[in-house]
Design a protein around this motif. Structure first.
Motif, mmCIF file in Angstrom:
data_model
loop_
_atom_site.group_PDB
_atom_site.id
_atom_site.type_symbol
_atom_site.label_atom_id
_atom_site.label_comp_id
_atom_site.label_asym_id
_atom_site.label_seq_id
_atom_site.Cartn_x
_atom_site.Cartn_y
_atom_site.Cartn_z
ATOM 1 N N MET A 45 -36.277 -64.250 -52.268
ATOM 2 C CA MET A 45 -35.088 -63.593 -51.717
ATOM 3 C C MET A 45 -35.435 -62.155 -51.323
ATOM 4 N N LYS A 46 -35.058 -61.772 -50.105
ATOM 5 C CA LYS A 46 -35.230 -60.387 -49.667
ATOM 6 C C LYS A 46 -33.849 -59.738 -49.552
ATOM 7 N N LEU A 47 -33.750 -58.510 -50.004
ATOM 8 C CA LEU A 47 -32.463 -57.813 -50.095
ATOM 9 C C LEU A 47 -32.382 -56.642 -49.119
ATOM 10 N N SER A 48 -31.161 -56.387 -48.606
ATOM 11 C CA SER A 48 -30.964 -55.211 -47.755
ATOM 12 C C SER A 48 -31.005 -53.907 -48.558
ATOM 13 N N ALA A 49 -30.796 -53.978 -49.875
ATOM 14 C CA ALA A 49 -30.784 -52.750 -50.686
ATOM 15 C C ALA A 49 -32.096 -51.995 -50.520
ATOM 16 N N ARG A 50 -32.002 -50.703 -50.236
ATOM 17 C CA ARG A 50 -33.196 -49.884 -49.971
ATOM 18 C C ARG A 50 -33.924 -49.484 -51.242
ATOM 19 N N ASN A 51 -33.256 -49.613 -52.386
ATOM 20 C CA ASN A 51 -33.834 -49.094 -53.624
ATOM 21 C C ASN A 51 -34.043 -50.206 -54.636
ATOM 22 N N ILE A 52 -35.294 -50.550 -54.853
ATOM 23 C CA ILE A 52 -35.664 -51.554 -55.853
ATOM 24 C C ILE A 52 -36.760 -50.896 -56.678
ATOM 25 N N LEU A 53 -36.338 -50.365 -57.834
ATOM 26 C CA LEU A 53 -37.235 -49.541 -58.654
ATOM 27 C C LEU A 53 -37.748 -50.370 -59.818
ATOM 28 N N ARG A 54 -39.042 -50.620 -59.837
ATOM 29 C CA ARG A 54 -39.624 -51.434 -60.903
ATOM 30 C C ARG A 54 -39.771 -50.627 -62.185
ATOM 31 N N GLY A 55 -39.531 -51.288 -63.325
ATOM 32 C CA GLY A 55 -39.662 -50.617 -64.605
ATOM 33 C C GLY A 55 -39.700 -51.624 -65.725
ATOM 34 N N THR A 56 -39.436 -51.120 -66.939
ATOM 35 C CA THR A 56 -39.462 -51.954 -68.141
ATOM 36 C C THR A 56 -38.156 -51.745 -68.898
ATOM 37 N N VAL A 57 -37.530 -52.834 -69.303
ATOM 38 C CA VAL A 57 -36.294 -52.720 -70.094
ATOM 39 C C VAL A 57 -36.637 -52.066 -71.426
ATOM 40 N N VAL A 58 -35.885 -50.993 -71.782
ATOM 41 C CA VAL A 58 -36.125 -50.365 -73.095
ATOM 42 C C VAL A 58 -34.953 -50.560 -74.055
ATOM 43 N N ALA A 59 -33.785 -50.916 -73.537
ATOM 44 C CA ALA A 59 -32.638 -51.149 -74.431
ATOM 45 C C ALA A 59 -31.569 -51.961 -73.715
ATOM 46 N N VAL A 60 -30.903 -52.840 -74.481
ATOM 47 C CA VAL A 60 -29.756 -53.600 -73.980
ATOM 48 C C VAL A 60 -28.640 -53.449 -75.009
ATOM 49 N N THR A 61 -27.510 -52.874 -74.597
ATOM 50 C CA THR A 61 -26.363 -52.686 -75.501
ATOM 51 C C THR A 61 -25.190 -53.471 -74.945
ATOM 52 N N ARG A 62 -24.726 -54.465 -75.694
ATOM 53 C CA ARG A 62 -23.606 -55.274 -75.236
ATOM 54 C C ARG A 62 -22.284 -54.677 -75.691
ATOM 55 N N GLY A 63 -21.299 -54.738 -74.815
ATOM 56 C CA GLY A 63 -19.929 -54.396 -75.184
ATOM 57 C C GLY A 63 -19.130 -55.678 -75.236
ATOM 58 N N ALA A 64 -17.816 -55.567 -75.085
ATOM 59 C CA ALA A 64 -16.965 -56.751 -75.124
ATOM 60 C C ALA A 64 -17.168 -57.601 -73.863
ATOM 61 N N THR A 65 -17.247 -56.947 -72.692
ATOM 62 C CA THR A 65 -17.492 -57.679 -71.435
ATOM 63 C C THR A 65 -18.630 -57.045 -70.636
ATOM 64 N N THR A 66 -18.910 -55.763 -70.898
ATOM 65 C CA THR A 66 -19.853 -54.981 -70.092
ATOM 66 C C THR A 66 -21.020 -54.513 -70.946
ATOM 67 N N ALA A 67 -22.239 -54.701 -70.442
ATOM 68 C CA ALA A 67 -23.436 -54.276 -71.178
ATOM 69 C C ALA A 67 -24.102 -53.110 -70.472
ATOM 70 N N HIS A 68 -24.807 -52.297 -71.221
ATOM 71 C CA HIS A 68 -25.622 -51.218 -70.645
ATOM 72 C C HIS A 68 -27.082 -51.564 -70.851
ATOM 73 N N VAL A 69 -27.835 -51.549 -69.756
ATOM 74 C CA VAL A 69 -29.263 -51.869 -69.809
ATOM 75 C C VAL A 69 -30.016 -50.610 -69.403
ATOM 76 N N ARG A 70 -30.975 -50.203 -70.242
ATOM 77 C CA ARG A 70 -31.782 -49.027 -69.929
ATOM 78 C C ARG A 70 -33.186 -49.479 -69.536
#
Lengths: 69, 69, 69, 69, 69, 69
Positions: E1-26
């Motif tokens: 799949m190729k995306l129109s989004a101009r910004n695809i920044l590669r990295g490594t997941v360092v944290a995943v915090t789940r909420g009730a419906t919404t999670a924060h991924v660092r």
């Protein structure tokens, strides 16, 4: 029509600047603040936007950041 | 810091509601309009947001829609 | 109310999941596609959203990306 | 590539309109609805977008609002 | 799949915090910067996100502001 | 000014392309990644953006998606 967007700010259109595909619409709020919207030229035509017209800025709450000095 | 965002609306925090990860912050503008922002709990802590505090709503112009009656 | 948003997709609510502050609403479009919206719990209450209800997904064109295989 | 975006709507490109920096791409969904995306001219070139082509609209759920009549 | 989004920044997941419906991924980028994403818990499950995993932050250019000191 | 936005990525402006109303600004991050921002021409003028200048990309966490291969 009722919208889920939490922010519907009533004001008056003070300027409409068209680009090639994207227009900038400036709205003055009752307190004097100016809100700028980037919308399609097509939407400007369809809504018949022009200076002097009553209109609202509609903003989803997830698109609002907070800043403090 | 100067920002490219066209919309920096000064107001006063009137309510902060925390969820599990996402908080809702309500700001009253000088004209009396209320702006709601969905931001992270982390940002609420870092900015020390609380009712009564001066703060601004920052909104990119590409996130503003226009509505007419 | 007429909106500048270019995308107003009519459908039927198939699920509403509330979180602490943020709810997920799933809408089925006529072609069978499912659209998920993250909106505030407050908006869910105010619009009285529930499964089976007719509703539209409203999306600003600057929030739509394109993908090709 | 797998994406966190909850909304990947398959369709067919029906029009591509280029501006100075920003293009509008119109996609028809199977149910007949039209989705408009504002993306960079650069992305249009890179993806080789043209009428008749299969493509998907990709939308983050936090960018979807709900409206009811 | 190729995306129109101009910004695809590669990295490594360092944290995943789940909420009730919404999670924060660092995500940590090669230069050491941290990028935080607010996504649905559902997307975290579907992508099997966990600390140590290679992943990319995908951002539409219309969602990027610029700041100068 | 302190911002609620979780993502403030420092870098160097490498290119500024103006359109009719919308400009594209390219920023290089320390790790070599390029970030593209679509902002108003007006903001480019006000911030005096030009290649070689230090600047930051500011991104709200709700505008960041995650992709895995």
């Amino acid at each position: 029509m009722k919208l889920s967007a939490r922010n519907i700010l009533r004001g008056t259109v003070v300027a409409v600047t068209r680009g090639a595909t994207t227009a900038h619409v400036r709205l003055e709020l009752p307190g004097g603040a100016i809100v700028t919207a980037s919308i399609t030229n097509e939407a400007v035509d369809e809504l018949g936007l022009a200076a002097g017209q009553a209109a609202s800025a509609v903003i989803k709450s997830s698109d609002v950041m907070i800043a403090v000095d």
